[in-house]
Scaffold this active site. Structure first.
Site, PDB file in Angstrom:
ATOM      1  N   THR A 178      26.515 -43.123   9.700  1.00 23.98           N
ATOM      2  CA  THR A 178      27.805 -43.506  10.253  1.00 23.98           C
ATOM      3  C   THR A 178      27.806 -45.008  10.476  1.00 23.98           C
ATOM      4  O   THR A 178      26.853 -45.556  11.037  1.00 23.98           O
ATOM      5  CB  THR A 178      28.057 -42.785  11.588  1.00 23.98           C
ATOM      6  N   LYS A 180      28.186 -48.422  12.037  1.00 24.15           N
ATOM      7  CA  LYS A 180      28.152 -48.909  13.415  1.00 24.15           C
ATOM      8  C   LYS A 180      28.307 -50.430  13.420  1.00 24.15           C
ATOM      9  O   LYS A 180      27.819 -51.075  12.495  1.00 24.15           O
ATOM     10  CB  LYS A 180      26.833 -48.515  14.095  1.00 24.15           C
ATOM     11  N   LYS A 206      29.737 -42.947   6.393  1.00 21.28           N
ATOM     12  CA  LYS A 206      30.778 -42.176   7.077  1.00 21.28           C
ATOM     13  C   LYS A 206      31.538 -43.035   8.072  1.00 21.28           C
ATOM     14  O   LYS A 206      30.948 -43.820   8.810  1.00 21.28           O
ATOM     15  CB  LYS A 206      30.129 -40.989   7.802  1.00 21.28           C
ATOM     16  N   HIS A 298      34.601 -33.870  11.311  1.00 24.88           N
ATOM     17  CA  HIS A 298      33.886 -34.333  12.504  1.00 24.88           C
ATOM     18  C   HIS A 298      34.365 -33.480  13.673  1.00 24.88           C
ATOM     19  O   HIS A 298      35.568 -33.329  13.882  1.00 24.88           O
ATOM     20  CB  HIS A 298      34.174 -35.815  12.750  1.00 24.88           C
ATOM     21  N   ARG A 299      33.433 -32.958  14.462  1.00 22.67           N
ATOM     22  CA  ARG A 299      33.810 -32.025  15.530  1.00 22.67           C
ATOM     23  C   ARG A 299      34.230 -32.758  16.810  1.00 22.67           C
ATOM     24  O   ARG A 299      33.978 -32.280  17.926  1.00 22.67           O
ATOM     25  CB  ARG A 299      32.673 -31.043  15.815  1.00 22.67           C
TER      26      ARG A 299
END
Length: 488
Positions: A178, A180, A206, A298-299
């Site tokens: 992901t 950052k 991501k 994505h949860r």
């Protein structure tokens, strides 16, 4: 297992429809002699009644308020097939080690639900009933979804097998990261992160859950720079790469526009957040199926109702709903990372994502056999506080059909992003090689990594920087019937 035994108290005949208030047990929502049909949807609720409330009456109330009941007798029940449409609580067990909590098994006739609609399903089973005053708390722990109902859904649009074929990557977990910091980067700098990570050896990068279209970087700018990075990394490495482009937006029209643009740019995957809602998720799944795109979920937001042990909805249930709704990827926990994740419970989540049939396994928190018919499998994603030094543990707990996402564990590398990606790729390849050679890669894991690091400076640096990083906290959601062993 201690089962609460109380015979049926259902009032029948004309007395059942007398005006006034009648207990839910007497109205027919408690039927201990009922045998669920193969076509029934079965819910397991964790019920915590208010002090002084009979647990069987509380469980019957859950059955009633989630199906046909209201607070008083209504004569219009006589205009329906009331016996058929009433949900039936047929079993109540005390929860082991949790005084005042009870497992209530409730069966619902299939005709109570609209085919192929998660929104309709959830409007019943987690609708009004969660605010019912006689209950201190209520949690939906698990569901048994009959094959007749499962087959009304399309399921994941791509599935694990086809995704691996498209990527031409087999026999190992996929690697991701992901970007950052999740907020604040310009489009150009964001694209640079993507390029460095993919060139260094990752399969995916991501977007994070809350990067959509903000003043510092609008969505179109991000998509353009990301796909330039993907294409350059593919040319440099000869591998298929991807970046999860988050199309989450304020309206369905906006999401479709963003997804179409991602497709035009050549992306193989788009991403959505759980917070867009069940109808929107199913709509995006239909779009992904029509356009041959992988759909990553994505949860975001799930812990607001999955985290507490006694109230809300278990993530195993969310996983089942998402497999029906049709997503290809879903974040499902890491066991060893920074986010909530009991090892045995997490194994249950992964089984729900990846297996054609889930047998009842109380040690994994799975209370029912579940047949997934012909629905595709979902690829679980492990993300949050993981690094190269945990590679042997990740493979042990999560298997190979998983995306391992090292965000900080890539971008926080002291030698830079590309070196961080290389460290993760080398660690993974070394561990998979050891596994394929038949070695005990779990107990030998640190030695395997140290040997690989001897010829890979980025991995050596990663192991040194994060050697003492662990997240060993007591899980708030562990199985009720077994004690979870400590993570090695």
């Amino acid at each position: 297992m201690n089962v609460l035994n109380e015979k049926s108290l259902t009032v029948r005949g004309k007395d059942r429809y007398k005006s006034g208030v009648m207990s839910y047990k007497k109205m027919g929502y408690w039927e201990p002699d009922y045998t669920p049909k193969d076509t029934d949807i079965i819910c397991l609720f964790r019920v915590t009644p208010q002090d002084g409330v009979d647990p069987i009456e509380a469980a019957a109330a859950v059955a009633g308020e989630s199906s046909t009941a209201t607070w008083t007798v209504v004569w219009t029940d006589r205009l329906t097939a009331a016996e058929k449409y009433r949900a039936k609580c047929y079993r109540v067990d005390p929860v082991p080690g949790a005084e005042g909590q009870y497992f209530a098994y409730i069966a619902y006739d299939l005709d109570l639900f609209e085919p192929g609609s998660i929104s309709n399903l959830t409007a019943s089973v987690i609708g009004n009933v969660f605010g019912f005053k006689p209950l201190k708390a209520l949690r939906l722990e698990d569901m048994r979804l009959p094959v007749a109902y499962v087959k009304t859904f399309k399921g994941p649009p791509t599935g694990i097998v086809v995704e691996r074929e498209r990527l031409d990557k087999f026999g190992r977990p996929l690697l991701g990261a992901t970007v950052k910091p999740k907020l604040g980067l310009s489009g150009r700098n964001y694209g640079r992160v993507v390029y460095e990570a993919l060139k260094g050896g990752l399969d995916f990068t991501k977007d994070d859950e809350n990067i959509n279209s903000q003043p510092f970087m609008h969505w179109r700018e991000r998509f353009l720079y990301c796909m330039e990075a993907v294409n350059r990394a593919q040319a440099a490495t000869g591998e298929i790469k991807g970046s999860y482009l988050n199309v989450t937006a304020a309206t369905m029209e906006d999401m479709y526009e963003r997804a179409e643009f991602a497709k035009e740019l050549g992306s193989v995957v788009v991403m959505i957040d759980l917070v867009i809602g069940y109808t929107a998720i199913q709509s995006m799944s239909n779009w992904a199926r029509k356009n041959d795109m992988i759909l990553h979920l994505h949860r975001a937001g799930h812990s607001t109702y999955t985290r507490q042990r006694n109230h809300g909805v278990s993530f195993r249930v969310i996983s089942k709903w998402m497999r029906l709704a049709g997503v290809d990827h879903i974040h499902a926990g890491t066991v060893v990372g920074k986010l909530e994740g009991d090892p045995l419970t997490t194994r249950g989540y992964y089984d729900i994502c990846r297996e054609e049939h889930n047998p009842m396994q109380l040690e994994h928190g799975i209370f029912f056999d579940q047949n997934w018919a012909s629905l595709n499998k979902m690829m679980p994603v492990a993300s949050g506080g993981i690094h190269a030094g945990q590679m042997h543990q990740l493979i042990q707990h999560l298997g190979e059909d998983v995306v391992l996402q090292f965000g900080g564990g890539t971008i926080g590398h002291p030698m830079g992003i590309q070196a961080g990606a290389t460290a993760n790729r080398v660690a993974l390849e070394a561990m998979i090689l050891a596994r394929n050679e038949g070695r005990d890669y779990v107990s030998e894991g640190p030695d395997i990594l140290a040997k690989a690091a001897a010829s890979c400076t980025p991995l050596k640096q990663a192991l040194e920087v994060w050697k003492d990083v662990t997240f060993n906290y007591q899980s708030t959601d562990a199985p009720d019937y077994v004690t979870t062993p400590a993570v090695a």
